[in-house]
Design a protein around this motif. Structure first.
Motif, mmCIF file in Angstrom:
data_model
loop_
_atom_site.group_PDB
_atom_site.id
_atom_site.type_symbol
_atom_site.label_atom_id
_atom_site.label_comp_id
_atom_site.label_asym_id
_atom_site.label_seq_id
_atom_site.Cartn_x
_atom_site.Cartn_y
_atom_site.Cartn_z
ATOM 1 N N LYS A 247 1.028 -1.116 0.128
ATOM 2 C CA LYS A 247 0.117 0.061 0.052
ATOM 3 C C LYS A 247 0.934 1.578 -0.208
ATOM 4 O O LYS A 247 0.426 2.466 -0.874
ATOM 5 N N ILE A 250 2.279 1.940 -4.230
ATOM 6 C CA ILE A 250 1.236 2.267 -3.999
ATOM 7 C C ILE A 250 1.120 3.592 -4.633
ATOM 8 O O ILE A 250 1.201 4.116 -4.781
ATOM 9 N N ASN A 262 -6.464 1.496 -7.478
ATOM 10 C CA ASN A 262 -7.231 0.998 -6.896
ATOM 11 C C ASN A 262 -6.958 -0.649 -6.179
ATOM 12 O O ASN A 262 -6.997 -1.336 -7.217
ATOM 13 N N SER A 263 -6.760 -1.117 -5.448
ATOM 14 C CA SER A 263 -6.713 -2.100 -4.839
ATOM 15 C C SER A 263 -7.140 -2.666 -3.692
ATOM 16 O O SER A 263 -7.080 -3.908 -3.224
ATOM 17 N N ILE A 266 -7.126 -7.224 -4.190
ATOM 18 C CA ILE A 266 -5.681 -7.309 -3.574
ATOM 19 C C ILE A 266 -5.881 -6.920 -2.268
ATOM 20 O O ILE A 266 -5.774 -6.509 -1.235
ATOM 21 N N ASP A 268 -3.513 -5.552 0.098
ATOM 22 C CA ASP A 268 -2.401 -4.566 -0.186
ATOM 23 C C ASP A 268 -1.495 -4.447 0.992
ATOM 24 O O ASP A 268 0.109 -3.759 1.055
ATOM 25 N N PHE A 289 3.697 -4.423 -10.164
ATOM 26 C CA PHE A 289 2.826 -5.599 -10.102
ATOM 27 C C PHE A 289 3.530 -6.568 -10.617
ATOM 28 O O PHE A 289 2.791 -7.758 -10.256
ATOM 29 N N TYR A 296 -3.058 -6.173 -13.261
ATOM 30 C CA TYR A 296 -3.477 -4.627 -13.305
ATOM 31 C C TYR A 296 -4.282 -4.475 -14.429
ATOM 32 O O TYR A 296 -3.825 -4.613 -15.756
ATOM 33 N N TYR A 305 -6.596 -0.457 -11.820
ATOM 34 C CA TYR A 305 -7.981 -0.950 -10.786
ATOM 35 C C TYR A 305 -6.511 -3.028 -11.241
ATOM 36 O O TYR A 305 -6.213 -3.106 -12.282
ATOM 37 N N LEU A 306 -6.215 -2.692 -9.704
ATOM 38 C CA LEU A 306 -5.422 -3.883 -9.891
ATOM 39 C C LEU A 306 -6.099 -5.713 -9.093
ATOM 40 O O LEU A 306 -6.963 -5.553 -8.732
#
Length: 309
Positions: A247, A250, A262-263, A266, A268, A289, A296, A305-306
């Motif tokens: 996180k 990110i 957007n995680s 997943i 994070d 990633f 993603y 978006y992950l």
């Protein structure tokens, strides 16, 4: 003279003075003592910004033009010692930097993907990473070398009185050294590259020597390890991480590239060790990633978006 007329006249004096057509002595005779002091402080703010960013000539010309061609408008009556705040506000908007004129506090901030070098009054230097801010009081600086940091910065501190960096997650104190501080969400990380650094966090105090570093994540116990680098990699265009929850990586990507990641699909909190470049978002995304096996997709512009193919 009516107050509105006085304001318009003083606007003209200010424009002429900033343009160099009126000397300090002449201006002092034309306006009140309180207004003269306010003008001096405003000029100091403009000059400080010029030191931070050399490309201010066109902006400065816009300021002069805005003041000298000010259109009459209906305004709420202000006290005679406060009318100049409106002019100060226009300067703030045009320069993109805030000078809190009442208490001589200067705030410097960076935008997405931007780095900025700040020369402090004692000769110390701060390199500010993207989406970060520092603030300090210039009047008391010689007696109290204290600044507030939100984000990440690399410091080259001249010897002298104690130099203090205050953050929401802890405090760093030095006499003369080079060090990096990263305070992001509930992450607090300090690396000492030269000299000696005292770090205080959660009622614990630790002294760092060159190559020493420490970190606290999410209020957990302090972690300590040694580094081999002579300075932080981000000042050379690359962000590096060692066993950091995803996180925070990110968050660093978002700050560098002005994107939203957007995680929600997943975990994070999985740890990442590695780095990403600041000059190519595609390589940066792949480096982070793909190495973790996380798919993603950019379904919307500037939104990644992950966990989605």
């Amino acid at each position: 003279m009516k107050e509105q007329d006085l304001h318009n006249t003083n606007d003209t004096y200010l424009a002429q003075w900033l343009a160099g057509d009126i000397s300090d002595e002449q201006l002092k005779e034309m306006v009140s003592e309180a207004d003269f002091k306010a003008f001096l402080k405003l000029r100091k703010g403009i000059n400080t910004y010029a030191d931070l960013n050399a490309e201010t000539d066109s902006t400065f010309a816009k300021i002069q033009e805005q003041i000298s061609h000010k259109k009459p408008v209906k305004v709420r009556q202000l006290g005679t010692q406060r009318w100049w705040l409106g002019i100060a506000a226009s300067v703030v908007v045009l320069l993109g930097i805030f000078f809190l004129l009442d208490n001589d506090t200067i705030l410097v901030e960076t935008n997405f993907g931007e780095q900025k070098t700040i020369a402090l009054l004692d000769g110390s230097e701060v390199i500010l990473n993207s989406k970060s801010t520092i603030s300090y009081n210039e009047t008391n600086w010689s007696k109290n070398r204290t600044l507030q940091l939100n984000g990440e910065a690399y410091f080259k501190v001249q010897k002298g009185s104690t130099f203090t960096v205050e953050t929401a997650n802890g405090t760093v104190q030095v006499l003369g050294t080079q060090f990096n501080v990263n305070t992001n969400l509930d992450l607090f990380e300090v690396v000492c590259y030269e000299g000696k650094v005292r770090v205080e966090s959660k009622e614990k105090s630790v002294v760092l020597l060159p190559s020493n570093s420490l970190r606290r994540i999410n209020g957990n116990d302090l972690e300590q390890w040694n580094v081999a680098d002579l300075n932080p990699s981000w000042i050379h265009g690359e962000s590096s991480f060692k066993n950091v929850p995803l996180k925070y990586v990110i968050s660093a990507l978002e700050s560098q590239y002005d994107v939203t990641i957007n995680s929600s699909k997943i975990n994070d909190n999985i740890e990442f060790t590695g780095s990403f470049p600041h000059n190519d978002i595609n390589i940066a995304l792949q480096t982070v990633f793909k190495s973790l096996g996380i798919p993603y997709n950019e379904k919307e512009k500037e939104t990644i978006y992950l966990g989605v193919k």
